[in-house]
Design an enzyme around this catalytic site. Structure first.
Site, mmCIF file in Angstrom:
data_model
loop_
_atom_site.group_PDB
_atom_site.id
_atom_site.type_symbol
_atom_site.label_atom_id
_atom_site.label_comp_id
_atom_site.label_asym_id
_atom_site.label_seq_id
_atom_site.Cartn_x
_atom_site.Cartn_y
_atom_site.Cartn_z
ATOM 1 N N HIS B 80 5.731 76.859 -10.123
ATOM 2 C CA HIS B 80 5.405 76.582 -8.715
ATOM 3 C C HIS B 80 6.553 75.883 -7.996
ATOM 4 O O HIS B 80 6.586 75.867 -6.765
ATOM 5 C CB HIS B 80 4.073 75.837 -8.579
ATOM 6 C CG HIS B 80 4.069 74.385 -8.955
ATOM 7 N ND1 HIS B 80 3.770 73.933 -10.229
ATOM 8 C CD2 HIS B 80 4.299 73.276 -8.229
ATOM 9 C CE1 HIS B 80 3.814 72.608 -10.250
ATOM 10 N NE2 HIS B 80 4.130 72.182 -9.053
ATOM 11 N N ASP B 204 3.384 77.414 -16.444
ATOM 12 C CA ASP B 204 4.032 77.009 -15.186
ATOM 13 C C ASP B 204 5.505 76.642 -15.399
ATOM 14 O O ASP B 204 5.860 75.468 -15.405
ATOM 15 C CB ASP B 204 3.244 75.843 -14.586
ATOM 16 C CG ASP B 204 3.580 75.629 -13.113
ATOM 17 O OD1 ASP B 204 4.580 76.213 -12.646
ATOM 18 O OD2 ASP B 204 2.845 74.896 -12.438
ATOM 19 N N SER B 633 6.424 67.364 -10.823
ATOM 20 C CA SER B 633 6.346 68.761 -11.250
ATOM 21 C C SER B 633 7.712 69.231 -11.726
ATOM 22 O O SER B 633 8.707 69.035 -11.030
ATOM 23 C CB SER B 633 5.884 69.643 -10.094
ATOM 24 O OG SER B 633 4.494 69.585 -9.948
#
Lengths: 702, 702
Positions: B80, B204, B633
């Site tokens: 992402h 991810d 992230s």
């Protein structure tokens, strides 16, 4: 960390002893070693003695199980098994369903309603030899003989797919009274959302009492009746359970399909289940719509809606189970294994082709299944039509000799039919009735040409359309009048027809097709009863293993241990829930609306004496791997000492499909913990009179 | 059974060492004992050395974290985090978002798009003394000095609520290329349904590469650029993790509110969060509707929708966390404790009334919060208005001396503004823009009389209604023209106005209110910067404990262990998922649509060399109790040996609220397991070139 993982696995997997099997009580002594290894502290032979302890205390309510827990006939069962009694005694002004009920004295106990029964099994006899000679007639004769002394109800039941027939004798207690049920926010906490689900926090119990005449024999309801004094009662244990503990469930499981063929199961998966799901969904939508903004209609339909909802979740989950467990494939493997066994064993030639023969018969029976489904749902959707049909059929059967009358319409059945007529009054609601029937009349108009219901087609044509037919049907019937139905119950067919009641006339018009279907069903059953025992014998011979018969509503014993499971990757379900989970789920409205006094008691830690030392809280429900199905509801769950430590009330959603196949890693039953029941009775509902009657301590007397 | 229960608890509860704390790297040596007890195998002091190993390999993408994993500048981060690069390079004909991307050679690597940056922190200096004297101007001067040599990006960041100011120096790499991303069915498996959820099965990750000029210094994109050779890279470990293992996350967490007062938090709970949820929900509904049946519009809005969805789940969960964790009450307790401490310690009188002073300032700042929210969302809903506003503001700032220009509009920011103008082109879609803006214009019409946005009211009145104003606005703007915007970027305010572009005129009309709000914000920040350090000092003095600063986008280290949790009564979440869970969840469409070659590889057990011996399968994601937030992230997750064993990419839903408070039993971060990443690269996507580049074995070469 390996130790940890192994310990977690121990928490969720079963041991080497498979818990599968709804055993006939007389089979338990053969399993004695296994039960002892699992920790049984009482003599296993006791489970075979139906008139001894503890089996003598395990009773049937007809569709539910229950047990005696006091010398004065006090009975404990599930809340949802006592739901009919709550509904019968509820009015918009006095909503026992929502608020629960507690009789503080015997005088306050409420008649559970027409047709409420308690059956105490007193005898089981092997009558196979007599039955197989002349199935229908022999069965009826066996029952007649058995019931002659009076006060008992007898039944001839088929075991091992017709390999064995046993006659059971049950004392039939007819005066049943409602003693206690917790509020709906306890008894049905979680409602449909949590139904079949784990983790669960439902307090699914209610208490009834058995009354008999002054002579100690079963009698109709009377103020003068006295509490029944059962020979055996169960001791209720406040000790609780721990993961790994042996638990034993004794009760009356209704029906399983463990020995059906792959072809039968495939048809259920492809047709029967999807169709029933559609019909029950649509009917419930109609009934719910009718009850909006009308409390009386809502109460009238409540029990039917609840029944359909339960059926729906069951069928939907089972349909998923067909897929998940690959049930049809499993059956095919079993049948292939059998075929291979037959090929390789010269003494097994008598079993050759047995599955094919059965499959051929089944295919024939299913030729009209679309029509037969609609026909069945005409009656399920319309309690009024169902009542008319019962009355009309009774008038057809009455003139015959009793032994020739159809089962269900013999003299022994007449009082029960009368009670059914009275009980149905609560659910007769013409607007809902018409709305439901209209849907299935419309369904009948979609049937293929070779499966039409001629009587319906003719009535629609005659009246000029579906709605005009329904105008005529509901405009010209008095079948919702209880007094009239009671009168009709004794009338001949000719007398019945003089009423020119449109609903009775409709039932009469449908009657020839119903009778024809019954004839075919008997023919099919007769043909199958010659094939199925051969199949069972073949399975027994080829597997060499222990075999239990499919559930058939007779008393069974199943045992296993308290154990959780892993429903999906990385998720572990522990086998016990606690009252803190009630606080987590409670929303204060709808299905998650625990009573304020319970929430207060939890928050205030008003729990002394009921706290599980390992959990640090009051336990609520627990899981086990015992093998159960519908009808087991209300069954006492016994610990290793044979004491009542809970009530079986549900299976998990992931277990659905277990009527067909048991997966030891997944199949789980849900029990309400006796500790939770006792805590609510003591700290929340103040049912101290009942605790004292059962010889249990009261810790929170005011 | 007690052993079992204790073992299960061990699986889901943290140890005595709380994992809370996003530590500044220089704080880690003070925590050395703790880290050693938890199993750290490398020297703890290494985490304080930003130019050493492993911290030198931990980089920022601006909003995401990442790390170098090959000597040729290969960077691994979350899928992402690479999503913008995928979107930038996708067309309806070549849908990299859905299908993923793999450059088999350097030539195939794709420019990640305008404004893509890699920041390598090279220095951190304490500049507190210089900053506190003249906040805004000092900050700008410190940055200017630092950036003078070129090729670096400097920042002055506030720590401990303004108690300390540190200047960080980062090398800014401007040529960033997309190397590899798995298919959407891996990288975003589970989509919005699983976002923030456990159990999780999302892969991810994505790979970028840093390029520099031939001189080894940062340069704009050029074919002639060469891969950057980082001084430090992380070794990717294929060994996997086990429950209880120490894990360390190094990255750039964005923002936490651990030291905000009860009054501030209460306003967030009552106003800010509910309002943002409503606005983001309504805007996303509008954007989704616009993209129906139009793939180009759908792609244009994809990134904004994804961002809003993520925000929504975060805010909704956090709002639940406010309630669940009783955050406001916790803060009140902290403030009460502080008040009691002040009362009982004569040397603490300097802290008296500090919370009240802060609360009073906050109340004043919130007086126009309804208007300010609508104002903010006018720009969020309309990328076109937002572009016009940037250009207009730039024209206002440009004539000033650089040191006087507003932060974000200084000369150092101009290239970035230019890239933003180019990057925004992908998201400019006039129909969606108008539909979104219309909603918030309508919202502005509901504002109370004392909080009106005068410029909007006047334009509506002048044009004769909202829709006529919008007709005029979108009928008379060319702001969606990239060439025109590039030209406007260099124009003076007077030149800009000669275009008579309606969108620029609208931005100009809104400008006075924006500038006035900025002035007030600075005034508020200045006043607060005198109070907050006192409050922090008071907390430090009264608690006596270790204190870490709120996250502020600077490099931090957080450590904890691999551990599950119990989300609710009777449910245990194990800390690792496996590929069998992908099969369980996969529906073959929508959000659960794993690529066929992955499903085939799982079913065929094409897994040799990647199977976790304890799980018996390839692991996918794992949980830990490390303390993270947005911005983390893509952070490398390091094992006790300092090797990359996973990538941090999410928190659990039950953790939401952790920006305000950490609950050691509940707060968990979600990592993708490096073993899963390597397995997919090897057995599914054939990214053998990258495995070889990272010095890892290829087991499934064709």
């Amino acid at each position: 960390m390996k130790k940890t993982l192994i310990a977690v696995l121990a928490l969720v997997t079963t041991n080497a002893f498979a818990a599968e099997g709804m055993w006939m009580p007389q089979q338990i002594p053969q399993l004695a070693d296994e039960l002892k290894k699992m920790g049984l502290k009482i003599d296993p032979n006791r489970f075979a003695d139906l008139t001894g302890d503890p089996m003598g205390a395990v009773i049937s309510l007809g569709g539910c199980s229950a047990s005696f827990v006091s010398p004065d006939g006090l009975v404990v069962t599930n809340h949802h098994c006592g739901f009919g009694a709550l509904q019968f005694n509820s009015t918009p002004q006095r909503d026992l369903i929502t608020n629960g009920f507690l009789a503080k004295t015997r005088d306050e106990e409420l008649a559970a309603g027409p047709g409420s029964r308690i059956f105490v099994t007193t005898n089981i006899e092997d009558v196979t030899k007599r039955v197989v000679k002349a199935l229908d007639r022999a069965t009826k004769q066996l029952v007649e003989e058995c019931e002659k002394p009076g006060g008992v109800r007898c039944r001839v039941a088929s075991f091992f797919e017709g390999s064995q027939y046993l006659r059971t004798t049950q004392m039939e207690i007819r005066d049943v009274r409602l003693v206690y049920a917790p509020a709906l926010g306890v008894g049905d906490f979680g409602g449909e959302t949590d139904n079949w689900m784990w983790p669960r926090h439902t307090g699914d119990w209610s208490y009834l009492r058995a009354y008999v005449g002054k002579d100690g024999k079963p009698a109709d309801y009377s103020k003068d009746n006295a509490p029944f004094h059962p020979t055996h009662i169960l001791k209720v244990s406040g000790e609780g359970v721990n993961p790994g503990d042996l638990v034993i469930v004794a009760g009356y499981p209704g029906r399983t399909f463990r020995y059906r063929t792959s072809a039968e199961v495939a048809n259920m998966q492809q047709y029967t289940y999807p169709r029933t799901i559609k019909y029950a969904t649509d009917l419930n939508n109609i009934l719910r719509e009718m009850g909006k903004n009308n409390k009386a209609v809502e109460i009238a339909n409540a029990s039917r809606i609840k029944g359909n909802d339960n059926l729906l979740k069951n069928y939907t989950g089972t349909l998923g189970g067909f897929e998940k467990f690959g049930i049809v494939t499993q059956r095919q493997h079993r049948e292939n294994d059998l075929a291979a066994y037959v090929k390789s064993h010269t003494d097994a030639q008598k079993y050759a082709g047995i599955v094919d023969q059965m499959s051929k018969l089944e295919q024939e029976a299913l030729a009209t299944q679309q029509r037969d489904a609609v026909l069945q749902w005409l009656f399920r959707s319309s309690p009024m039509l169902s009542q008319a049909n019962t009355l009309y059929r009774l008038s057809l059967e009455r003139p015959k000799a009793d032994i020739d009358r159809n089962q269900g319409f013999q003299e022994r059945d007449w009082p029960r039919i009368g009670e059914g007529i009275a009980r149905s009054q609560k659910s007769l609601e013409p607007q809902s009735d018409r709305a439901g029937l209209r849907y299935f009349i419309n369904e009948s108009q979609k049937l293929p040409a070779n499966q039409r219901i001629a009587a319906v087609d003719e009535l629609i044509a005659k009246n000029g359309g579906v709605d005009k037919f329904l105008d005529q049907l509901y405009g010209n019937t008095k079948i919702a009048d209880l007094a009239l139905r009671k009168q009709m119950q004794t009338e001949t067919t000719a007398q019945l027809m003089t009423h020119h009641d449109a609903m009775v006339d409709f039932a009469a018009a449908l009657s020839p097709l119903l009778l024809e279907n019954e004839r075919k069903d008997k023919e099919f059953a007769g043909a199958m009863s010659r094939l199925r025992p051969v199949y069972m014998e073949a399975l027994r011979a080829s597997s060499g293993g222990r075999v239990y018969p499919d559930a058939n509503g007779t008393l069974r014993v199943t045992f296993g241990k308290v154990v959780g499971y892993t429903p999906k990757d990385a998720v572990v379900y522990a086998p016990q829930t606690t009252v803190s989970g009630i606080l987590q789920k409670n929303t204060g409205s709808g299905e998650f609306d625990a009573p304020k006094n319970e929430l207060d008691a939890i928050r205030a830690n008003k729990t002394a004496g009921y706290v599980d030392p390992q959990l640090g809280e009051v336990p609520v429900d627990f899981l086990s791997d015992v093998d159960t199905t519908g009808g087991n509801s209300g069954s006492p769950t016994l610990n290793a000492k044979g004491e009542l430590c809970g009530l079986l009330f549900d299976g998990t959603y992931e277990s659905l499909g277990s009527d067909f196949v048991v997966d030891p890693n997944i199949t789980r039953s849900i029990h309400v913990d006796a500790v939770y029941m006792l805590w609510v009775m003591d700290a929340v509902d103040g049912a101290h009179n009942l605790l004292q009657e059962m010889g249990l301590p009261v810790r929170f007397a005011k």
